[in-house]
Enzyme design. Structure first.
Site, mmCIF file in Angstrom:
data_model
loop_
_atom_site.group_PDB
_atom_site.id
_atom_site.type_symbol
_atom_site.label_atom_id
_atom_site.label_comp_id
_atom_site.label_asym_id
_atom_site.label_seq_id
_atom_site.Cartn_x
_atom_site.Cartn_y
_atom_site.Cartn_z
ATOM 1 N N CYS A 144 -9.367 -9.218 -6.864
ATOM 2 C CA CYS A 144 -10.311 -8.031 -7.568
ATOM 3 C C CYS A 144 -10.403 -8.428 -8.838
ATOM 4 C CB CYS A 144 -9.555 -7.428 -6.902
ATOM 5 S SG CYS A 144 -8.296 -6.231 -8.057
ATOM 6 N N CYS A 174 -2.188 -5.182 -5.966
ATOM 7 C CA CYS A 174 -2.372 -6.523 -5.048
ATOM 8 C C CYS A 174 -1.121 -7.369 -5.155
ATOM 9 C CB CYS A 174 -3.341 -7.040 -5.655
ATOM 10 S SG CYS A 174 -5.145 -5.512 -5.838
ATOM 11 N N GLU A 231 -1.245 -10.218 -5.455
ATOM 12 C CA GLU A 231 -1.104 -10.900 -7.241
ATOM 13 C C GLU A 231 -0.752 -10.861 -8.055
ATOM 14 O OE1 GLU A 231 -4.072 -10.135 -5.161
ATOM 15 O OE2 GLU A 231 -5.434 -11.398 -5.077
ATOM 16 N N GLU A 273 0.508 -1.251 0.065
ATOM 17 C CA GLU A 273 0.184 0.453 -0.190
ATOM 18 C C GLU A 273 0.830 1.293 -0.344
ATOM 19 O OE1 GLU A 273 -4.012 -2.035 2.214
ATOM 20 O OE2 GLU A 273 -2.640 -1.030 3.573
HETATM 21 ZN ZN ZN Z 1 -6.399 -7.519 -6.711
#
Ligand code: ZN
Length: 137
Positions: A88, A57, A59, A48
């Site tokens: 997501c 993210c 992934e 973040e």
């Molecule tokens: Zn994601």
């Protein structure tokens, strides 16, 4: 569900890398591990930023690490989240770019202490946008 040694290793890699997540704003730590067609495992955690839009993210960090190492074919993924949350939409699309067979790319969703779900990428992103260049990889 009986898991193979490869499946257990992938899931364990996602759980382990989750401990490195940098998530001071959401406190939602995620770990991801991708297995590529050459058998290697690449990991990522969410990172973040104070400027929230710059957050990446877990992934995508894992997929981009694979690409940086020259591996372009993701064949399986494990994602560890606090609550069993699935990837997501952005990450589903990025995974689609780097899998040769969405029907055969298995996505394991786990919590730190429990297996939550097993999907294929095709199930998570039906009717995906793909271009001819990606199809031919
Ligand atoms: Zn994601």
């Amino acid at each position: 569900m009986i898991l193979t040694a490869d499946e257990r290793a992938l899931i364990e890699a996602a759980r382990k890398v989750r401990l490195h997540a940098y998530a001071p704003y959401s406190n939602y730590a995620v770990g991801a591990a991708v297995r590529t067609s050459d058998g290697r495992i690449f990991v990522g955690c969410n990172v973040e930023n104070a400027s929230y839009g710059l957050t990446v993210c877990a992934e995508r960090v894992a997929v981009f690490s694979a690409v940086a190492a020259g591996a372009h074919e993701v064949v399986a993924v494990a994602i560890c989240t606090p609550d069993g949350g699935a990837p997501c939409g952005a990450c589903r699309q990025v995974l689609m770019e780097f899998t040769p067979a969405p029907d055969a790319c298995i996505i394991w969703v786990v919590r730190p202490d429990e297996l939550v779900a097993r999907y294929t990428l095709a199930e998570l992103l039906p009717h995906a946008f793909r271009i001819a260049a990606a199809e031919g990889r």
